[in-house]
Write a protein that holds these residues in place. Structure first.
Motif, PDB file in Angstrom:
ATOM      1  N   ARG A  30      38.404  39.800  44.675  1.00 51.56           N
ATOM      2  CA  ARG A  30      40.524  40.327  43.914  1.00 51.56           C
ATOM      3  C   ARG A  30      40.866  41.413  45.391  1.00 51.56           C
ATOM      4  O   ARG A  30      42.523  40.703  45.763  1.00 51.56           O
ATOM      5  N   GLU A  31      40.555  41.103  45.886  1.00 51.31           N
ATOM      6  CA  GLU A  31      41.374  42.498  47.097  1.00 51.31           C
ATOM      7  C   GLU A  31      41.431  40.587  48.630  1.00 51.31           C
ATOM      8  O   GLU A  31      42.733  41.339  49.217  1.00 51.31           O
ATOM      9  N   ARG A  34      44.519  39.345  47.065  1.00 49.74           N
ATOM     10  CA  ARG A  34      45.827  40.101  47.219  1.00 49.74           C
ATOM     11  C   ARG A  34      46.216  40.347  48.992  1.00 49.74           C
ATOM     12  O   ARG A  34      47.721  39.404  48.857  1.00 49.74           O
ATOM     13  N   VAL A  38      49.458  37.957  50.469  1.00 52.51           N
ATOM     14  CA  VAL A  38      50.704  38.806  50.879  1.00 52.51           C
ATOM     15  C   VAL A  38      50.488  38.658  52.732  1.00 52.51           C
ATOM     16  O   VAL A  38      51.555  37.938  53.138  1.00 52.51           O
ATOM     17  N   ARG A  61      56.827  41.342  45.373  1.00 48.89           N
ATOM     18  CA  ARG A  61      55.866  40.592  45.503  1.00 48.89           C
ATOM     19  C   ARG A  61      54.520  41.285  46.180  1.00 48.89           C
ATOM     20  O   ARG A  61      53.245  41.910  45.680  1.00 48.89           O
ATOM     21  N   ARG A  64      54.027  45.336  45.982  1.00 44.33           N
ATOM     22  CA  ARG A  64      52.969  45.056  44.584  1.00 44.33           C
ATOM     23  C   ARG A  64      51.671  45.063  45.235  1.00 44.33           C
ATOM     24  O   ARG A  64      50.582  46.019  44.642  1.00 44.33           O
ATOM     25  N   GLN A  65      51.713  43.730  45.639  1.00 49.79           N
ATOM     26  CA  GLN A  65      49.682  43.722  46.357  1.00 49.79           C
ATOM     27  C   GLN A  65      49.465  44.605  47.666  1.00 49.79           C
ATOM     28  O   GLN A  65      48.591  45.129  47.364  1.00 49.79           O
ATOM     29  N   MET A 145      48.382  39.035  38.769  1.00 50.40           N
ATOM     30  CA  MET A 145      47.385  39.311  40.015  1.00 50.40           C
ATOM     31  C   MET A 145      47.005  38.160  41.035  1.00 50.40           C
ATOM     32  O   MET A 145      46.786  36.988  39.777  1.00 50.40           O
ATOM     33  N   ALA A 152      49.561  33.660  43.318  1.00 50.33           N
ATOM     34  CA  ALA A 152      50.337  34.466  42.145  1.00 50.33           C
ATOM     35  C   ALA A 152      51.118  33.741  41.322  1.00 50.33           C
ATOM     36  O   ALA A 152      52.354  33.246  41.905  1.00 50.33           O
TER      37      ALA A 152
END
Length: 208
Positions: A30-31, A34, A38, A61, A64-65, A145, A152
């Protein structure tokens, strides 16, 4: 035209964003998703482009990430650096002008086509990217996410409580691509249409 300052913001973030720590590469990726999202978005912003068609939304966005990455990081240099970069991204968002006349066009039901995040709480929308998709009073648009490929999409949450003649849950979530549009319809017209449909259904149910 994007201002040079926002391009510099994007380049600065790309240069200063530290590598993702090893202890953040688990969590089913997940990270990593993200982080990759970015980086890719910043590269587009650094070349005057926009992933969603709205540079201010792209910056939102990114912010947020980055916030999520900050929350998931342990105390240390990565966490402190990301916190600072998040503030820079919010500054860049404020510098971007709102898009004028984007997107242009009329939807299949005669309403204006808009970006999901341009809708307000009083707007009535139909998700035109989903055939037969739900319609109702607009509640919220936010970014989902990034998935494991770092893509995304936008989440549209619509209230269908008054559209009980259609059945289903009072709320429905719909995922659409970042470049998709929603259609803003006249609320009074749609309420009248919903009430008329309810009357017809009631006559069929009760035979009166």
């Amino acid at each position: 035209m994007p201002t040079p300052s926002t391009r510099r913001h994007a380049t600065r973030l790309i240069d200063q964003l530290p590598p993702l720590p090893e202890d953040m590469k688990g969590n089913q990726g997940r990270e990593r998703a993200r982080y990759g999202f970015v980086i890719r978005t910043l590269k587009v912003l650094a070349t005057d482009g926009a992933v969603t068609g709205d540079r201010a939304e792209d910056w939102r966005r990114v912010s947020r990430q980055l916030t999520f990455l900050w929350q998931m990081a342990r105390f240390g240099d990565f966490r402190m650096t990301v916190a600072g970069l998040c503030l820079i991204s919010r500054e860049a968002e404020a510098l971007e002008p709102e898009p004028v006349g984007l997107p242009a066009g009329t939807g299949p039901n005669g309403g204006d086509l808009i970006f999901p995040w341009q809708a307000t709480a009083d707007d009535w929308v139909a998700v035109v990217s989903v055939v037969g998709g739900p319609a109702g009073l607009f509640v919220e648009a936010s970014m989902a996410m990034p998935n494991l490929r770092g893509i995304a999409r936008t989440v549209i949450i619509v209230d269908r409580g008054h559209r009980f003649h259609r059945g289903g849950l009072p709320h429905a979530d719909v995922l659409i691509d970042s470049t998709a549009r929603i259609e803003r319809l006249d609320a009074d017209v749609e309420r009248a249409r919903a009430n008329e449909q309810w009357k017809k259904n009631r006559q069929e149910w009760h035979g009166a």
